[in-house]
Design a protein around this motif. Sequence first.
Motif, PDB file in Angstrom:
ATOM      1  N   PRO A  68       0.857  -1.308   0.092  1.00  0.00           N
ATOM      2  CA  PRO A  68       0.337   0.067   0.053  1.00  0.00           C
ATOM      3  C   PRO A  68       0.831   1.240   0.035  1.00  0.00           C
ATOM      4  CG  PRO A  68      -0.016  -0.855   2.091  1.00  0.00           C
ATOM      5  CD  PRO A  68       0.744  -1.888   1.315  1.00  0.00           C
ATOM      6  N   CYS A  69       2.015   1.267   0.495  1.00  0.00           N
ATOM      7  CA  CYS A  69       3.088   2.330   0.805  1.00  0.00           C
ATOM      8  C   CYS A  69       3.469   3.007  -0.758  1.00  0.00           C
ATOM      9  CB  CYS A  69       4.275   2.023   1.417  1.00  0.00           C
ATOM     10  SG  CYS A  69       3.518   1.247   3.180  1.00  0.00           S
ATOM     11  N   HIS A  70       3.338   1.893  -1.746  1.00  0.00           N
ATOM     12  CA  HIS A  70       3.940   1.918  -2.886  1.00  0.00           C
ATOM     13  C   HIS A  70       2.745   2.067  -4.075  1.00  0.00           C
ATOM     14  CE1 HIS A  70       8.210   0.750  -1.925  1.00  0.00           C
ATOM     15  NE2 HIS A  70       7.690   1.748  -1.147  1.00  0.00           N
ATOM     16  N   SER A 100       6.906  -5.226   1.131  1.00  0.00           N
ATOM     17  CA  SER A 100       5.664  -4.545   1.877  1.00  0.00           C
ATOM     18  C   SER A 100       5.815  -4.925   3.154  1.00  0.00           C
ATOM     19  CB  SER A 100       4.512  -5.418   1.018  1.00  0.00           C
ATOM     20  OG  SER A 100       3.410  -5.049   1.760  1.00  0.00           O
ATOM     21  N   GLU A 101       6.106  -3.883   3.902  1.00  0.00           N
ATOM     22  CA  GLU A 101       6.344  -3.887   5.335  1.00  0.00           C
ATOM     23  C   GLU A 101       5.142  -4.555   6.007  1.00  0.00           C
ATOM     24  OE1 GLU A 101       9.468  -3.322   6.829  1.00  0.00           O
ATOM     25  OE2 GLU A 101       8.615  -3.754   8.800  1.00  0.00           O
ATOM     26  N   PRO A 102       3.910  -4.228   5.770  1.00  0.00           N
ATOM     27  CA  PRO A 102       2.684  -4.811   6.418  1.00  0.00           C
ATOM     28  C   PRO A 102       2.324  -6.307   6.336  1.00  0.00           C
ATOM     29  CG  PRO A 102       2.047  -2.802   5.339  1.00  0.00           C
ATOM     30  CD  PRO A 102       3.352  -3.081   4.958  1.00  0.00           C
ATOM     31  N   PHE A 103       2.816  -6.812   5.267  1.00  0.00           N
ATOM     32  CA  PHE A 103       2.408  -8.101   4.621  1.00  0.00           C
ATOM     33  C   PHE A 103       3.606  -9.070   4.604  1.00  0.00           C
ATOM     34  CE2 PHE A 103      -0.723  -5.268   3.122  1.00  0.00           C
ATOM     35  CZ  PHE A 103      -1.987  -5.889   3.482  1.00  0.00           C
ATOM     36  N   GLY A 136      10.572   3.455  -0.647  1.00  0.00           N
ATOM     37  CA  GLY A 136      10.154   4.330   0.596  1.00  0.00           C
ATOM     38  C   GLY A 136       9.898   3.369   1.760  1.00  0.00           C
ATOM     39  N   CYS A 137       8.871   2.352   1.356  1.00  0.00           N
ATOM     40  CA  CYS A 137       8.462   1.601   2.326  1.00  0.00           C
ATOM     41  C   CYS A 137       9.967   1.005   3.161  1.00  0.00           C
ATOM     42  CB  CYS A 137       7.435   0.530   2.036  1.00  0.00           C
ATOM     43  SG  CYS A 137       6.650  -0.500   3.217  1.00  0.00           S
ATOM     44  N   ASP A 138       9.725   1.310   4.423  1.00  0.00           N
ATOM     45  CA  ASP A 138      11.033   0.797   5.183  1.00  0.00           C
ATOM     46  C   ASP A 138      12.345   0.275   4.341  1.00  0.00           C
ATOM     47  OD1 ASP A 138       9.298   1.536   7.121  1.00  0.00           O
ATOM     48  OD2 ASP A 138       9.431  -0.238   8.399  1.00  0.00           O
ATOM     49  N   LYS A 139      12.516  -0.988   4.293  1.00  0.00           N
ATOM     50  CA  LYS A 139      13.806  -1.632   3.954  1.00  0.00           C
ATOM     51  C   LYS A 139      14.093  -1.200   2.349  1.00  0.00           C
ATOM     52  CE  LYS A 139      13.178  -3.513   7.945  1.00  0.00           C
ATOM     53  NZ  LYS A 139      11.817  -3.187   8.143  1.00  0.00           N
ATOM     54  N   GLY A 208       1.239   5.930  -0.047  1.00  0.00           N
ATOM     55  CA  GLY A 208       2.533   6.552   0.740  1.00  0.00           C
ATOM     56  C   GLY A 208       2.823   5.626   1.806  1.00  0.00           C
ATOM     57  N   HIS A 209       4.006   6.244   2.591  1.00  0.00           N
ATOM     58  CA  HIS A 209       4.464   5.143   3.324  1.00  0.00           C
ATOM     59  C   HIS A 209       4.111   5.883   4.770  1.00  0.00           C
ATOM     60  CE1 HIS A 209       7.492   8.332   4.366  1.00  0.00           C
ATOM     61  NE2 HIS A 209       8.063   8.428   2.866  1.00  0.00           N
ATOM     62  N   CYS A 210       4.235   5.152   5.814  1.00  0.00           N
ATOM     63  CA  CYS A 210       3.797   5.728   7.156  1.00  0.00           C
ATOM     64  C   CYS A 210       4.385   6.985   7.221  1.00  0.00           C
ATOM     65  CB  CYS A 210       4.639   4.695   8.249  1.00  0.00           C
ATOM     66  SG  CYS A 210       4.180   3.033   8.137  1.00  0.00           S
ATOM     67  N   MET A 211       3.424   7.721   8.067  1.00  0.00           N
ATOM     68  CA  MET A 211       3.528   9.263   8.131  1.00  0.00           C
ATOM     69  C   MET A 211       4.012   9.698   9.492  1.00  0.00           C
ATOM     70  SD  MET A 211       0.657   8.456   9.299  1.00  0.00           S
ATOM     71  CE  MET A 211      -1.000   8.350   9.130  1.00  0.00           C
ATOM     72  N   THR A 215      10.795   3.990  10.237  1.00  0.00           N
ATOM     73  CA  THR A 215      11.828   3.748   9.488  1.00  0.00           C
ATOM     74  C   THR A 215      11.700   4.378   8.007  1.00  0.00           C
ATOM     75  OG1 THR A 215      12.012   1.783  10.679  1.00  0.00           O
ATOM     76  CG2 THR A 215      13.253   1.704   8.395  1.00  0.00           C
ATOM     77  N   ALA A 216      10.557   4.351   7.439  1.00  0.00           N
ATOM     78  CA  ALA A 216      10.372   4.976   5.898  1.00  0.00           C
ATOM     79  C   ALA A 216      10.777   6.577   5.987  1.00  0.00           C
ATOM     80  CB  ALA A 216       8.941   4.691   5.545  1.00  0.00           C
ATOM     81  N   SER A 217      10.165   7.062   6.925  1.00  0.00           N
ATOM     82  CA  SER A 217      10.409   8.595   6.776  1.00  0.00           C
ATOM     83  C   SER A 217      11.832   8.900   7.249  1.00  0.00           C
ATOM     84  CB  SER A 217       9.426   9.407   7.920  1.00  0.00           C
ATOM     85  OG  SER A 217       8.132   9.110   7.304  1.00  0.00           O
TER      86      SER A 217
HETATM   87 FE1  FES Z   1       5.404   0.713   4.675  1.00  0.00          FE
HETATM   88 FE2  FES Z   1       5.348   1.568   7.007  1.00  0.00          FE
HETATM   89  S1  FES Z   1       4.051  -0.027   6.156  1.00  0.00           S
HETATM   90  S2  FES Z   1       6.251   2.497   5.402  1.00  0.00           S
END
Ligand code: FES
Length: 586
Positions: A68-70, A100-103, A136-139, A208-211, A215-217
């Motif tokens: 979802p972040c991308h 994908s960090e959440p999944f 952008g999503c974390d790693k 977008g990534h976590c706001m 780690t993403a920001s």
């Molecule tokens: Fe993708 Fe937080 S889940 S940046």
Amino acid sequence: MTIDTEEWEVLVNRKRSAEDLRSHRWYGVQDLRSFGHRSRTKQMGYATEDYRGKPVIGIINTWSDINPCHAHFRVRAEEVKRGVWQAGGFPVELPAMSLSEPFQKPSTMLYRNFLAMETEELLRSHPLDGVVLMGGCDKTTPALLMGAITMDLPAIFVPAGPMLRGTWRGQTLGSGSDVWKYWDEKRAGVISEREWEEIENGIARSPGHCMTMGTASTMTSAAEALGMTLPGASSIPAADSNHARMASMSGRRVVEMVFEDLKPSDVLTEGAYDDAVTTVLALGGSTNAVIHLIAMARRSGVPLSLDRFDEMSRSVPVLANIRPSGEFLMEDFYYAGGLRGLFIRLKAALNLGRPTVSGRTFGENVAGAEVFRDEVIRSLEDPIHPEGGLAVLRGNLAPDGCVIKHSAADPRLLRHAGPAVVFDGYDELARRVNDPSLEVDESSVLVLRGAGPLGAPGMPEWGMLPIPEKLLRKGVRDMVRISDARMSGTAYGTCVLHVAPESHAGGPLALVRTGDLVELDVPNRRLELLVDEAELERRRAAWEPPKPYYGRGYGAMFARHATQANEGCDFDFLAEGPPVPEPEIH
Ligand code: FES
């Protein structure tokens, strides 16, 4: 704040002609193989004029249907292509693992090196002259940059941008941070099932990534501080039209970079890494940045160590008032002046003369930036915390170091001694932590082991151990927690993380027993197990290494080659070794 195209226009210093291009070896020569490359390009509908003599620009896109972040990256890739075409390049999009960090389980950290390796090999094996990295999503940010650093083609990073603020009943919700907060409130019986469902509907409202300053920001801001993005790029919310324009500008700019032969090795100097660390600290950024920046610096041949983080942390204040260390979100940060606003505040501590991908120096990128809301981007005279948010601790429990984000901890716990309550792995933690018969009180020190790079495996973000429910009901909201795991950048609490060596590798964490006294002393940077050495030696002699988790496949490769947290968890064979030759074209 807008993105001003004029502002970024630079005189392209052309060092290379079309014949010097790497892709010329695929397209420009007259032999049987290049006939194949040209005819197969035409098979895709391109005319000779579309590619002849033009830099071929790879667009490494980490879009997927389950990230979802991308979610906006399909469209953004087209906007990057528009810029590449406009500047006279030939864009080719290459999909890569989305992380994908959440999944993705057990942890995207297990696959960071996979994407780094994939990036490097995508760049090496295709006829590319330059690359736009979309993450952008974390790693994804460190992974894409690690691969690009090693391959060292002209590269520019397009950060995904934060999602919009979450909202619930007139309140602002932040990714991660408010999930943990309201989950504890729900477990304590303070909010209802219905309210919890409303939060589920309101917390993630756009691509977008976590706001929060997760780690993403943290890592996209670090990428900008390193000089790998266009100025101001990392703060633009994903849903803002400035983001689309930044994407096409990045496409235009990378074509110029190819002719200038401006490569990551020109940009990623020791000063650049110091500025990235300064930025992470002033943002109150994620502890994960420590691992990623060390891994990236090693790829760049820059000797960045845990101790450098601690040293700099003692002089860099936290200025960004962003959750979890502060109260606002990335959208507010953008409106307040964004990262360039923060840089203006930090100017005296930054290396302003170094080159960046914009074609200008870092100082030129920052010139003219302003701060529009002092409560969001604080001044040096009025910081959120006078010291940076991270501390590196050592002691007999962490001989190779561990970290704590003390800006997000209860100050009363930063000097604390208490009896350990030990959990062997996450399954045991989940099974026992809420058991009413568990012998635990607010002075206890919760210890989770078997959660490191090799033990978990993949070093998941389990480091914010849950507070036992019976203590939550008594009003306890923070305790000292210690693990060899990582912690989400959006998480908070007195959590000691990345203990190295990890327990699975025979680190002292493997020797702790429930009831042992553990002492945390953040001001003096100590973490000690108060058990005498003779007893520890007896326990060490009786310790048996756990069986490997994976018998085959990528996991087995990870177990054999991943380094410990203090070394960045890169694969030993990717971090070092002789240069790989360019592929033969036969
Ligand atoms: Fe993708 Fe937080 S889940 S940046």
